[in-house]
Enzyme design. Structure first.
Site, PDB file in Angstrom:
ATOM      1  N   LYS A  49       0.811  -1.234   0.000  1.00  7.84           N
ATOM      2  CA  LYS A  49       0.000   0.000   0.000  1.00  7.84           C
ATOM      3  C   LYS A  49       0.841   1.280   0.000  1.00  7.84           C
ATOM      4  CE  LYS A  49      -3.378  -0.951  -0.597  1.00  7.84           C
ATOM      5  NZ  LYS A  49      -3.728  -1.440  -1.966  1.00  7.84           N
ATOM      6  N   SER A  50       1.953   1.224  -0.713  1.00  8.92           N
ATOM      7  CA  SER A  50       2.869   2.376  -0.747  1.00  8.92           C
ATOM      8  C   SER A  50       2.971   3.033  -2.121  1.00  8.92           C
ATOM      9  CB  SER A  50       4.268   1.936  -0.292  1.00  8.92           C
ATOM     10  OG  SER A  50       4.236   1.427   1.013  1.00  8.92           O
ATOM     11  N   GLY A  51       2.171   2.567  -3.075  1.00 11.30           N
ATOM     12  CA  GLY A  51       2.235   3.143  -4.421  1.00 11.30           C
ATOM     13  C   GLY A  51       2.894   2.229  -5.433  1.00 11.30           C
ATOM     14  N   HIS A 109       7.080  -7.323  -2.170  1.00 16.62           N
ATOM     15  CA  HIS A 109       6.914  -6.599  -0.904  1.00 16.62           C
ATOM     16  C   HIS A 109       7.916  -7.105   0.141  1.00 16.62           C
ATOM     17  CE1 HIS A 109       3.479  -4.470  -2.338  1.00 16.62           C
ATOM     18  NE2 HIS A 109       2.654  -5.484  -2.321  1.00 16.62           N
ATOM     19  N   SER A 139      -4.647   2.858   4.088  1.00 17.49           N
ATOM     20  CA  SER A 139      -4.836   2.118   2.844  1.00 17.49           C
ATOM     21  C   SER A 139      -4.860   0.605   3.093  1.00 17.49           C
ATOM     22  CB  SER A 139      -3.723   2.483   1.865  1.00 17.49           C
ATOM     23  OG  SER A 139      -3.979   1.937   0.593  1.00 17.49           O
ATOM     24  N   THR A 228      -0.556   7.950 -16.219  1.00 17.47           N
ATOM     25  CA  THR A 228      -0.427   7.409 -14.860  1.00 17.47           C
ATOM     26  C   THR A 228      -1.043   8.321 -13.793  1.00 17.47           C
ATOM     27  OG1 THR A 228       1.781   8.361 -14.543  1.00 17.47           O
ATOM     28  CG2 THR A 228       1.677   6.127 -15.460  1.00 17.47           C
ATOM     29  N   GLU A 232      -6.843   8.496 -14.379  1.00 20.17           N
ATOM     30  CA  GLU A 232      -6.635   7.602 -15.534  1.00 20.17           C
ATOM     31  C   GLU A 232      -6.482   6.155 -15.068  1.00 20.17           C
ATOM     32  OE1 GLU A 232      -6.101   7.781 -19.052  1.00 20.17           O
ATOM     33  OE2 GLU A 232      -7.051   9.748 -18.979  1.00 20.17           O
ATOM     34  N   GLY A 260      -5.792   7.843  -3.531  1.00 19.44           N
ATOM     35  CA  GLY A 260      -4.531   8.238  -4.154  1.00 19.44           C
ATOM     36  C   GLY A 260      -4.048   9.617  -3.748  1.00 19.44           C
TER      37      GLY A 260
END
Length: 296
Positions: A49-51, A109, A139, A228, A232, A260
């Site tokens: 959950k860090s991008g 991860h 998140s 990105t 989108e 986000g």
């Protein structure tokens, strides 16, 4: 003795080499450990959950030289296989990767100490993305609510307590980010902050292009930024995980692409919870030079 709710919580996880991990992943661990890296592999590493999905799509666009059509041809979890992900039914990250042509982009991860040795032996490039702990906890809580093979996380404060104690898959956020941060002095490892990407995506995209040894152009960077953006990616079936069946990921409960943003923790942490979290955070991060912003 565990009470029944605690027993339910640990139904899917087990302690493994110092971290909590999914039982299904542990069952097939030998395949992960024996994984053979290739010199041109790129590893994208992050605590959950860090991008990870965001940076994976940026990298895919760089590799595809801005060809949006190419990136939309398949789901992100097929273009960037999840190394240690495995279950008895349909997911097998190692097999996916073994059948892939080079150059491969590989998601994990895992902390550095559990990454297969061949990645270090082959001197593969790695990108680590890091996000502030409070937003990660929020998140992760919603992820627990919507993904199969996850127990009821309890109330948000209860879940945060588990997060602080490392009683979530992949263990302590603090240990994870500190161990990757220590590795980032290696020129083959690029450490990127989620908050920096939110603040100045152009600057971070250029950093990634240079790190990957590609030639930047204004047109390429513009295409990447557009494709990105959160909106989108939220509307893109190849990145929003809607290609996964509902019994695996129930997006009616919470969408995979939820908000986000940076700073959503403020909508979830009470003053008291925030104070205890900050106190614990300072203890855990004492002595580390890693600095994260909780808002931008």
């Amino acid at each position: 003795m565990m009470d029944s709710s605690e027993h339910d919580y640990y139904e899917y996880f087990d302690e493994f080499r110092g971290i909590l991990l999914y039982k299904q992943f542990i069952k097939y661990w030998d395949n992960v450990e024996a994984f053979q890296a290739r010199p041109d592999d790129l590893v994208i590493a992050a605590y959950p959950k860090s991008g990870t999905t965001w940076i994976s799509e940026v990298v895919c666009m760089i590799y595809a030289e801005g060809d949006v059509k190419k990136c939309r041809q398949d789901a992100i979890f097929n273009r960037v296989p999840f190394l240690e992900c495995r279950n008895d039914k349909m997911m097998n990250g190692v097999k996916q990767l073994e059948e892939m042509n080079s150059p491969r982009i590989i998601k994990t991860h895992l902390p550095p100490r559990l990454l297969p040795a061949s990645f270090w032996e082959k001197r593969c490039k790695m990108i680590c993305i890091c996000r502030n702990a409070k937003d990660v906890a929020v998140s992760y809580y919603y992820f627990f609510l919507m993904v199969a093979n996850h127990p009821d996380p309890g109330s948000f404060p209860e879940f945060v307590e588990k997060f602080m104690q490392g009683q979530v898959p992949y263990g302590s956020w603090y240990d994870h980010v500190k161990s990757w941060w220590e590795k980032s002095t290696d020129p083959r490892i690029l450490f990127i902050f989620y908050e920096d990407m939110k603040e100045d995506i152009r600057k971070e995209v250029l950093k990634l292009i240079h790190f990957l040894g590609r030639k930047p152009s204004e047109e390429l960077v513009d295409k990447i930024i557009k494709h990105t953006s959160f909106q989108e990616m939220k509307n893109n079936p190849s990145t929003n995980y809607t290609m996964l069946p509902e019994e695996i990921m129930n997006q009616k409960v919470s969408p995979f692409m939820r908000k986000g943003i940076s700073g959503d923790w403020k909508n979830h942490f009470t003053v008291a919870l925030n104070e205890s979290f900050d106190k614990h955070y300072q203890q855990q991060m004492k002595g580390s030079t890693l600095q994260l912003r909780t808002e931008i």
